[in-house]
Design an enzyme around this catalytic site. Sequence first.
Site, PDB file in Angstrom:
ATOM      1  N   LYS A   1       0.899  -1.162   0.000  1.00  0.00           N
ATOM      2  CA  LYS A   1       0.000   0.000   0.000  1.00  0.00           C
ATOM      3  C   LYS A   1       0.931   1.203   0.000  1.00  0.00           C
ATOM      4  O   LYS A   1       1.649   1.459   0.963  1.00  0.00           O
ATOM      5  CB  LYS A   1      -0.874  -0.010   1.253  1.00  0.00           C
TER       6      LYS A   1
ATOM      7  N   CYS B   1      13.212   9.702   9.118  1.00  0.00           N
ATOM      8  CA  CYS B   1      12.859   9.258  10.460  1.00  0.00           C
ATOM      9  C   CYS B   1      14.083   9.218  11.361  1.00  0.00           C
ATOM     10  O   CYS B   1      13.958   9.295  12.570  1.00  0.00           O
ATOM     11  CB  CYS B   1      12.145   7.912  10.429  1.00  0.00           C
TER      12      CYS B   1
ATOM     13  N   GLU C   1       8.744  14.876  16.767  1.00  0.00           N
ATOM     14  CA  GLU C   1       9.299  14.670  15.429  1.00  0.00           C
ATOM     15  C   GLU C   1       8.669  15.689  14.479  1.00  0.00           C
ATOM     16  O   GLU C   1       7.457  15.761  14.356  1.00  0.00           O
ATOM     17  CB  GLU C   1       9.010  13.253  14.939  1.00  0.00           C
TER      18      GLU C   1
ATOM     19  N   GLU D   1       8.356   0.294  11.727  1.00  0.00           N
ATOM     20  CA  GLU D   1       9.465   1.254  11.739  1.00  0.00           C
ATOM     21  C   GLU D   1       8.833   2.624  11.807  1.00  0.00           C
ATOM     22  O   GLU D   1       8.208   3.074  10.850  1.00  0.00           O
ATOM     23  CB  GLU D   1      10.330   1.055  10.490  1.00  0.00           C
TER      24      GLU D   1
HETATM   25  P1  ADP Z   1       2.888  10.276   7.653  1.00  0.00           P
HETATM   26  O1  ADP Z   1       2.601  11.042   8.890  1.00  0.00           O
HETATM   27  O2  ADP Z   1       4.273  10.284   7.219  1.00  0.00           O
HETATM   28  O3  ADP Z   1       1.872  10.531   6.561  1.00  0.00           O
HETATM   29  P2  ADP Z   1       1.399   7.895   8.147  1.00  0.00           P
HETATM   30  O4  ADP Z   1       1.619   6.920   9.241  1.00  0.00           O
HETATM   31  O5  ADP Z   1       0.190   8.733   8.163  1.00  0.00           O
HETATM   32  O6  ADP Z   1       2.697   8.775   8.111  1.00  0.00           O
HETATM   33  O7  ADP Z   1       1.439   7.180   6.754  1.00  0.00           O
HETATM   34  C1  ADP Z   1       2.294   6.102   6.419  1.00  0.00           C
HETATM   35  C2  ADP Z   1       1.517   5.091   5.599  1.00  0.00           C
HETATM   36  O8  ADP Z   1       0.480   4.535   6.404  1.00  0.00           O
HETATM   37  C3  ADP Z   1       0.822   5.682   4.370  1.00  0.00           C
HETATM   38  O9  ADP Z   1       0.885   4.737   3.327  1.00  0.00           O
HETATM   39  C4  ADP Z   1      -0.595   5.867   4.864  1.00  0.00           C
HETATM   40  O10 ADP Z   1      -1.554   5.867   3.835  1.00  0.00           O
HETATM   41  C5  ADP Z   1      -0.763   4.639   5.737  1.00  0.00           C
HETATM   42  N1  ADP Z   1      -1.833   4.757   6.720  1.00  0.00           N
HETATM   43  C6  ADP Z   1      -2.284   5.867   7.347  1.00  0.00           C
HETATM   44  N2  ADP Z   1      -3.297   5.579   8.186  1.00  0.00           N
HETATM   45  C7  ADP Z   1      -3.509   4.247   8.090  1.00  0.00           C
HETATM   46  C8  ADP Z   1      -4.430   3.318   8.703  1.00  0.00           C
HETATM   47  N3  ADP Z   1      -5.323   3.721   9.590  1.00  0.00           N
HETATM   48  N4  ADP Z   1      -4.330   2.020   8.363  1.00  0.00           N
HETATM   49  C9  ADP Z   1      -3.412   1.596   7.483  1.00  0.00           C
HETATM   50  N5  ADP Z   1      -2.529   2.405   6.865  1.00  0.00           N
HETATM   51  C10 ADP Z   1      -2.573   3.717   7.155  1.00  0.00           C
END
Ligand code: ADP
Length: 432
Positions: free
Chosen positions: A124, A233, A334, A198
């Site tokens: 994803k 990160c 962060e 991570e």
């Molecule tokens: P950032 O703050 O860098 O956007 P995220 O953790 O929001 O970090 O995003 C990292 C990845 O996790 C992206 O691919 C995002 O679409 C996905 N993501 C965000 N929320 C969810 C969720 N509830 N379940 C699964 N994947 C998610």
Amino acid sequence: GVARAGVREVRPARERGKLVQECGRALTEHAEELGRLVALETGKALRTESRVEANVTSDNFTFFGGLGSELKGETVPYNPNMMTTTVRQPMGVVGAIIPWNVPLMLMAMKVAPALVAGNTVVVKSAEEAPLAALRVCQILQDVLPPGVFNILSGFGPDCGGPLVEHPDVRKVSFTGSVETGRIIARKAGEKLIPATLELGGKSPMIVMGDADLDKAVDGAMGGMRFTRQGQSCSASSRIYVHESLHDAFVQKLTDKVNALKMGDPMDEETDIGTIISREQYEKVQGYIEKGEQAGAKAHVCSALPTDPKLGDGLYVRPVVFTDIAADAAPAKEEIFGPVACIFRFSDYESVIEAANDSEFGLAATVWTTDLKTALDATHRLEAGFVQVNQNLVVQPNLSYGGMKSSGVGREATLESMLEHFTEKKTIIFNMA
Ligand code: ADP
Ligand code: MG
């Protein structure tokens, strides 16, 4: 059409490894195209960041592809009249969720070992940076059997969420924020499947009074990833400098950051490109304001591009904060932007304490010419990746991952492939 081959249908391990190495070759051929795509969609400068990322991506496939024959089991001296062995079997379908900052490399770090171990993968991609990842998947369809490497583009909760919940997904590997990491870990826990996480960081860099000053300043330049707008990160965003070097360090560092050229990410002259999204831009600006409100001194570096064509670009001038309180938001949280905090220290014990006083534990560096200090600090710093007098970024064969809220599990090595992408099975033959 995600492939869910039974264990007996999986190809021999070395054959899988060869296919994954073939992926590395195919990606090397497309490296320039992929680097340009990453630059276009993330705003990371082509010369300093995006082209480099494309090359490291293929290197991950090449490295893991060579490890196929290392998927060994053991013979166990359980009973001399029986034969007891262990084998490493694939887990099935792996769900890999990746962020936008280094989309191709972080994807490769998950996909390559998962495939060599005999799994199939559904990635994803991050909503902010889906294109280059999609192109990698497309290129590799010509190399891999159908259904082995799949990709979904979509938003987190409604695309990543169902992927984690899907009953066929037997393992999740995630890189992203702490907040999302917790959501994924909860879902994985409910399903009783393992999750490698991570997550974020707020990595300390300690510059002792006996350190080589110029080397340490270069280390801060690289460690802070200023050329990547600080979007890393493991960014060395908390820099503790001994009082005897503090002022000279600040002067040299700000001079160097000032010399970086902000501009069009596609321009070969550009050192620093743009921030990924409006949302992230505002978040970074908010932290800069919070630092100023907390009474910190902001050294604002580099000049905004003057070309009117770039007027709408999400450029953030790098900021080095000094005289900042340890509990001010930019010093603790962060930021994922080009903002470094420098603290002055005099006492070794208290600097180790300050460095460890964080919810994160991803990376740490210490700069000293004294072996005793180096040994002591490397043992006491709470981080998964600790370096003395250098600041390397993550790369194949160096175990990478965090302690505390920075994550669960390690990536990038043979051991990580065995531990995180295989199931160990014990088999006893009693033919007596
Ligand atoms: P950032 O703050 O860098 O956007 P995220 O953790 O929001 O970090 O995003 C990292 C990845 O996790 C992206 O691919 C995002 O679409 C996905 N993501 C965000 N929320 C969810 C969720 N509830 N379940 C699964 N994947 C998610
Ligand atoms: Mg997000």
